[in-house]
Write a protein that holds these residues in place. Structure first.
Motif, PDB file in Angstrom:
ATOM      1  N   GLN A 222      -3.764  -0.143   1.231  1.00  0.00           N
ATOM      2  CA  GLN A 222      -4.012   0.386  -0.268  1.00  0.00           C
ATOM      3  C   GLN A 222      -2.729   1.733   0.111  1.00  0.00           C
ATOM      4  O   GLN A 222      -2.225   1.872  -0.827  1.00  0.00           O
ATOM      5  N   ASP A 223      -2.852   2.287   1.268  1.00  0.00           N
ATOM      6  CA  ASP A 223      -1.824   3.452   1.294  1.00  0.00           C
ATOM      7  C   ASP A 223      -0.458   3.035   1.095  1.00  0.00           C
ATOM      8  O   ASP A 223       0.222   3.450   0.435  1.00  0.00           O
ATOM      9  N   PHE A 224      -0.065   1.684   1.942  1.00  0.00           N
ATOM     10  CA  PHE A 224       1.241   1.249   1.694  1.00  0.00           C
ATOM     11  C   PHE A 224       1.656   0.802   0.123  1.00  0.00           C
ATOM     12  O   PHE A 224       2.839   1.177  -0.122  1.00  0.00           O
ATOM     13  N   ILE A 225       0.582   0.001  -0.407  1.00  0.00           N
ATOM     14  CA  ILE A 225       1.012  -0.087  -1.917  1.00  0.00           C
ATOM     15  C   ILE A 225       1.102   1.139  -2.632  1.00  0.00           C
ATOM     16  O   ILE A 225       1.974   1.059  -3.515  1.00  0.00           O
ATOM     17  N   ASN A 226       0.350   1.951  -2.542  1.00  0.00           N
ATOM     18  CA  ASN A 226       0.399   3.417  -3.280  1.00  0.00           C
ATOM     19  C   ASN A 226       1.756   3.971  -2.916  1.00  0.00           C
ATOM     20  O   ASN A 226       2.463   4.317  -4.042  1.00  0.00           O
ATOM     21  N   LYS A 227       2.383   4.105  -1.961  1.00  0.00           N
ATOM     22  CA  LYS A 227       3.489   4.800  -1.477  1.00  0.00           C
ATOM     23  C   LYS A 227       4.632   3.667  -2.361  1.00  0.00           C
ATOM     24  O   LYS A 227       5.747   4.261  -2.420  1.00  0.00           O
ATOM     25  N   THR A 228       4.691   2.420  -2.178  1.00  0.00           N
ATOM     26  CA  THR A 228       5.668   1.411  -2.411  1.00  0.00           C
ATOM     27  C   THR A 228       5.888   1.427  -3.969  1.00  0.00           C
ATOM     28  O   THR A 228       7.036   0.971  -4.263  1.00  0.00           O
ATOM     29  N   LYS A 245      -1.724  -2.637 -11.238  1.00  0.00           N
ATOM     30  CA  LYS A 245      -1.945  -1.623 -12.086  1.00  0.00           C
ATOM     31  C   LYS A 245      -2.606  -0.527 -11.817  1.00  0.00           C
ATOM     32  O   LYS A 245      -3.508  -0.454 -10.841  1.00  0.00           O
ATOM     33  N   TRP A 246      -1.954   1.059 -12.076  1.00  0.00           N
ATOM     34  CA  TRP A 246      -2.627   2.196 -11.536  1.00  0.00           C
ATOM     35  C   TRP A 246      -4.077   2.304 -12.197  1.00  0.00           C
ATOM     36  O   TRP A 246      -4.537   1.876 -13.364  1.00  0.00           O
ATOM     37  N   ASP A 254      -4.492  -0.937  -8.398  1.00  0.00           N
ATOM     38  CA  ASP A 254      -5.222  -2.565  -8.086  1.00  0.00           C
ATOM     39  C   ASP A 254      -4.344  -3.370  -8.009  1.00  0.00           C
ATOM     40  O   ASP A 254      -3.270  -3.481  -8.541  1.00  0.00           O
ATOM     41  N   PHE A 255      -4.734  -4.267  -7.243  1.00  0.00           N
ATOM     42  CA  PHE A 255      -3.711  -5.326  -6.927  1.00  0.00           C
ATOM     43  C   PHE A 255      -4.356  -6.732  -6.825  1.00  0.00           C
ATOM     44  O   PHE A 255      -5.623  -6.716  -6.849  1.00  0.00           O
ATOM     45  N   GLY A 256      -3.523  -7.755  -6.902  1.00  0.00           N
ATOM     46  CA  GLY A 256      -4.078  -8.993  -7.049  1.00  0.00           C
ATOM     47  C   GLY A 256      -4.633  -9.487  -5.764  1.00  0.00           C
ATOM     48  O   GLY A 256      -4.434  -9.124  -4.806  1.00  0.00           O
ATOM     49  N   GLU A 257      -5.036 -11.009  -5.971  1.00  0.00           N
ATOM     50  CA  GLU A 257      -5.670 -11.613  -4.650  1.00  0.00           C
ATOM     51  C   GLU A 257      -4.534 -12.148  -3.598  1.00  0.00           C
ATOM     52  O   GLU A 257      -3.235 -12.790  -3.872  1.00  0.00           O
TER      53      GLU A 257
END
Lengths: 307, 94
Positions: A222-228, A245-246, A254-257
């Motif tokens: 999650q940390d990586f996705i938030n940064k990227t 989506k935020w 939030d992100f997909g499967e």
């Protein structure tokens, strides 16, 4: 008794050093994790080495060479840390060749275009950095010190990758398409680098209790996705996830499967490059034997001269 | 499979005049190779002005587990620290 004392030291944030008593399972967990980490650095040289002779400029070529040399260095720091647990370098390499030890699955994907050098630096090194920053606080002293050194050197890797992506994204339509294609192929494997979801990660419990890992797979991901996400938006590329989506409530995206069938299939040897990566490592190791033998013979000869 | 090469501990002096500090270790068969490997591994970014290498087998370490007893003799000698002493009110440069 020993085990209680050991856990007290861990809970007090004391580092464990090579000569300290430690539970067998702690030692085993570390050997598996650190060797996998070391092998990843070494195997990770291949997808990038693939582009050294075809780098588009002298500047790009020198940078890529320096980066690949760093990966070799990081592998050596990690082998050193692993050896302090009582296993030899030869045994570690043998476990890799026998398939007993793994390396990060991300390196079983091919690097098809120059844009892939951008995606690998930006996403793969970016994900590795998130993981390694967290591991600087791991409870095993030699591993922690290795991580500190690696983190210091690694940030240039991610920045050079992002620079490549940014330049291609603002280049010709064909160049931008190459950058987007690289992002499309590397996004999902990159976020799966953090490993299975916490609910499917049987070893996370002990690793957290012993403070080998300081954050769970899902937290790091999650940390990586938030940064990227913002970095992709800034250079006009689209992350290939329609569910992304935020979520203001969580303060996170939030992100997909993720496709875990693909993940396990690659881990178990069926990725596009598994065979090639291992075969290349074995070949280089075997072909380097005469150099190792010569170095030994030379050292022996000098001893005779000295005596 | 070939047996392990010798392990050497690496100490780096970052700047002239400073002490050498432990950086890590390298594998090498002789001392020249050990120095060159240490240079390639630990000083790719101008981290050093001088490197020492010493075979790991020659390092003798105290035991962390016994550290309390081992360092005990210095625990009760607070008079070795300057803050132990009471200076007269108003004294300067001391």
């Amino acid at each position: 008794m020993n085990e209680i004392k050991f856990q007290e030291r861990i809970d007090a944030e004391k580092k464990i050093e090579p000569k300290d008593w430690m539970p067998d399972a702690y030692r085993k967990h570390l050997i598996r994790q650190i060797s996998q980490h070391a092998h990843s650095e070494i195997i990770g040289m291949q997808p990038e080495g693939n582009w050294i002779t075809r780098a588009p400029s002298l500047r790009a070529k020198m940078i890529l060479l320096a980066k690949v040399q760093d990966e070799a260095g990081h592998g050596l720091y990690l082998y050193s840390a692993c050896e302090t647990l009582g296993i030899s370098r030869e045994e570690l390499v043998k476990q890799l060749h026998d398939g007993k030890a793994k390396y990060s699955s991300i390196f079983n994907y091919p690097t098809l275009s120059w844009a892939d050098m951008g995606a690998v630096g930006w996403l793969v090194d970016g994900a590795a950095i998130v993981n390694q920053v967290s591991l600087q606080r791991t409870s095993y002293g030699p591993y922690s010190r290795g991580m500190v050194k690696i983190c210091k050197e690694e940030s240039f890797h991610q920045r050079q990758g992002y620079e490549i992506m940014a330049e291609m994204a603002k280049g010709t339509p064909e160049q931008k398409a190459m950058a987007q294609d690289a992002l499309n192929r590397f996004w999902w494997p990159s976020i799966m680098m953090f490993g299975p979801q916490d609910s499917d990660s049987p070893r996370t419990g002990n690793a957290m209790k012993w403070k080998i890992k300081r954050q769970t797979n899902d937290d790091l991901r999650q940390d990586f996705i938030n940064k990227t996400v913002g970095q992709a938006e800034l250079i006009g590329l689209t992350i290939p996830d329609t569910d992304l989506k935020w979520n203001a409530e969580r303060g996170s995206y939030d992100f997909g499967e993720m496709d875990w069938d693909e993940f396990w299939s690659v881990v178990n040897g069926n990725g596009p490059c598994n065979k090639q990566r291992l075969a290349h490592h074995k070949k280089a190791h075997d072909e380097g034997k005469w150099v190792r033998d010569a170095a030994k013979a030379h050292a022996k000869k000098q001893e005779v001269v000295a005596n | 499979m070939a047996e392990n090469a010798t392990v050497w501990e690496v100490f780096i002096q970052s700047k002239n005049g400073l002490a050498h500090k432990h950086a890590g270790n390298v594998h090498a068969d002789d001392k020249v190779m050990a120095l060159e490997n240490a240079r390639e591994l630990y000083t790719r970014r101008n981290e050093g002005s001088c490197i020492w290498v010493v075979k790991s087998e020659y390092i003798i370490s105290s035991e962390t587990e016994d550290s309390e007893a081992f360092f005990d003799p210095s625990n009760d000698k607070m008079y070795r620290h300057p803050t132990f002493y009471t200076m007269p009110e108003g004294s300067k440069h001391i």
